[in-house]
Scaffold this active site. Sequence first.
Site, PDB file in Angstrom:
ATOM      1  N   GLY A   1       1.994   3.880  -5.039  1.00 37.33           N
ATOM      2  CA  GLY A   1       1.102   4.843  -4.851  1.00 37.33           C
ATOM      3  C   GLY A   1       0.224   5.435  -4.952  1.00 37.33           C
ATOM      4  O   GLY A   1      -0.218   6.563  -4.717  1.00 37.33           O
ATOM      5  N   TRP A   2      -1.051   4.430  -5.191  1.00 33.78           N
ATOM      6  CA  TRP A   2      -2.026   4.542  -4.689  1.00 33.78           C
ATOM      7  C   TRP A   2      -2.409   3.406  -3.761  1.00 33.78           C
ATOM      8  O   TRP A   2      -3.690   3.729  -3.235  1.00 33.78           O
ATOM      9  CB  TRP A   2      -2.301   4.649  -5.781  1.00 33.78           C
ATOM     10  CG  TRP A   2      -2.579   2.871  -6.473  1.00 33.78           C
ATOM     11  CD1 TRP A   2      -2.236   1.520  -5.964  1.00 33.78           C
ATOM     12  CD2 TRP A   2      -2.074   3.053  -7.845  1.00 33.78           C
ATOM     13  NE1 TRP A   2      -1.969   0.702  -7.080  1.00 33.78           N
ATOM     14  CE2 TRP A   2      -1.685   1.608  -8.290  1.00 33.78           C
ATOM     15  CE3 TRP A   2      -1.789   3.656  -9.147  1.00 33.78           C
ATOM     16  CZ2 TRP A   2      -1.026   1.232  -9.582  1.00 33.78           C
ATOM     17  CZ3 TRP A   2      -1.448   3.756 -10.407  1.00 33.78           C
ATOM     18  CH2 TRP A   2      -1.392   2.002 -10.039  1.00 33.78           C
ATOM     19  N   ASP A   3      -1.121   2.242  -2.603  1.00 33.08           N
ATOM     20  CA  ASP A   3      -2.401   1.838  -1.555  1.00 33.08           C
ATOM     21  C   ASP A   3      -2.088   2.784  -0.098  1.00 33.08           C
ATOM     22  O   ASP A   3      -2.159   3.297   0.299  1.00 33.08           O
ATOM     23  CB  ASP A   3      -2.173   0.715  -1.766  1.00 33.08           C
ATOM     24  CG  ASP A   3      -3.009   0.325  -3.079  1.00 33.08           C
ATOM     25  OD1 ASP A   3      -4.409   0.299  -3.309  1.00 33.08           O
ATOM     26  OD2 ASP A   3      -2.033  -0.450  -4.477  1.00 33.08           O
TER      27      ASP A   3
ATOM     28  N   CYS B   1       5.475   3.719  -1.918  1.00 33.12           N
ATOM     29  CA  CYS B   1       5.353   1.984  -1.974  1.00 33.12           C
ATOM     30  C   CYS B   1       5.423   2.796  -2.644  1.00 33.12           C
ATOM     31  O   CYS B   1       6.740   2.430  -3.806  1.00 33.12           O
ATOM     32  CB  CYS B   1       4.124   1.892  -0.906  1.00 33.12           C
ATOM     33  SG  CYS B   1       1.901   2.815  -2.230  1.00 33.12           S
TER      34      CYS B   1
END
Length: 644
Positions: free
Chosen positions: A371-373, A368
Amino acid sequence: MDAIRVAKVEGVLCTKAGITTSGTIHLTAHHLIFHHDDPEREETWVPYPLISLVTRLPLTLQGQCPLTIRTRTFEALNLMFATERDAIDVFDSVKELTVATSVTQLYAFYYVPNPPFDVQNGWSLYSPREEFGRMGVGSRTKAWRFTDINKDYSFSPTYPARLVVPTRISDTTLQYAVKYRSKGRLPALTYLHWANYGSITRSSQPMVGLTSNRSIQDEKLIEAVFQTHWSPESRASNAPVYGATTTNLIIDARPTTNAVANTAKGAGTENMDHYKEAKKAYLGIDNIHVMRDSLARVVDTLREADLLAATNSGMSDEQADEGTATPVLDRQALRRSGWLKHISAIMEGSLLIVRNVHVNSSHVLIHCSDGWDRTAQLSALSQLCLDPFYRTIRGFMILVEKDWVSFGHRFLDRCGHLSSDKFFLAPTENPGGGGGAEAAQAFLASVQNRFASQSHIKETSPVFHQWLECVWQVQRQFPERFEFNERFLLQLHYHLYSCQFGSFLFNTERERRVGEGGPPPCDRTVSVWDFFNSPPELELNRNPDYDPSMDDPANRSSKADMGVLMFNPKDVRFWYQLYGRTDEEMNGRFVARQAAENPEFAGPIGASADDLVNIPASHRKRSLGALMKGALRRRLNHRRSGHL
């Protein structure tokens, strides 16, 4: 403790779920406790981090002082104090105890289970070497390797210490490639499929920028990922074993406009001219701010229903009978929140990944923005459906540890564990003593002040909560395929916010594993998995309908699916148990016809022809006109039948 102005208040009336009882309020260092006068009723314990909103209202006409406490688990306690001084003391005490300035003030750093848990290996439950070894890294395939390039977290501070990358790519190449990805979160393996050599890798967005930057090293890294089917038993790239795939995907979870707009910030999305072995798919999943607002609208609808119910409770029987035709909970407002639409979008994107890996024997790279949600949501939900191991209790714990905890989901920021004094609303002091009207106006001003300043919660978002709802949707469609039951998911949601355990308190693996001038948090707090692995919890969380034989790849029964779940992403409904409601209240009669009648339930647009923006203006007017006429017709029918 200085923060506690009053430790005990007797003679308090507490209304919860429509039931009013009398009892005593106790304030401890980490909990608000309501002890009922009725010995048959169990005490209500509320950990302070679980509190989402506290409202102190002006004195009632009866001279009582109301205090409302709402929690992140969608419960509401309406407390009625005999004196204003008691209400103010409880309000101020809870405020000071809830608004922490440091994570080390939270309950997890003081909690000591008594008696100790039987199993105490929660912090070491997930071992990258064991888990990726189970998938076949280093045994079934030599195309992937472990690297310790991030062992001290200096290479990529928000990534895990141990990464899995293509064997063909050297650490020197990684040193260059890492500069091209936002926050240094370069493509790394998270899943290798058991049925073939298909894979899921994850990363953050590329730093393309307005000048269309590119990185040869990043391109080589992704090319190597997409060629790991080739000669998987060797460390070189020779002839393909059964042909290179042509459906490799780069999944950009964002709406197209958001991805392109990020180029102005120096980031953006891949130029596919440089990644020729793949296609790109935009999933159109909205960002954390949209998700936060969407859930807030659901919560507002629930709160309005509670207020309406409280008003109706004061009606005469005749008045109540007249109002029975009107449902208390506004289901239209629930659907307008868009929450189910967002759930459906995540599920539809995950199904695309599942099909590409399992059916097409291909590779998927997900990202995204950072890159952590959304990346974690898609990656973890896809793996849950691809690998039956992750649907066992132990496997699910490992999945959460790997894709959420280890890969750096920002739990501290997203969950808002340190809270804010903006969540405590009280009437402004009125020295002029102008009466109730002025007091109500002053309270309204304080509410408006709260909503005018939202900067304190700009990083909060129900990302992990949303993923749990997606898991529940799949579990509801396949009730026999999960070793754990719904209670397990509800308990996990509760402890996401309770701050009783250290697992979900931090943003990165580094913050959990490295101590700043002392023992690291993993040595100072208890893992939530030690609690879940205790025998009493295991017994309560087991699904009696679980049938592991259905996951046998050799199973040839009519229901056999090789253990890979292909769910229906449009079959979504509100997780009513989580919100403390009934299925009829939240879903009602709309569930059966949701796909046909309610566009709010539809998933992401699959083709440009389905998008109103792409319909010619003349046709668009007719389409919108037909929709409005239909809405008016339904409203008139409701009026005639006495529903409005």
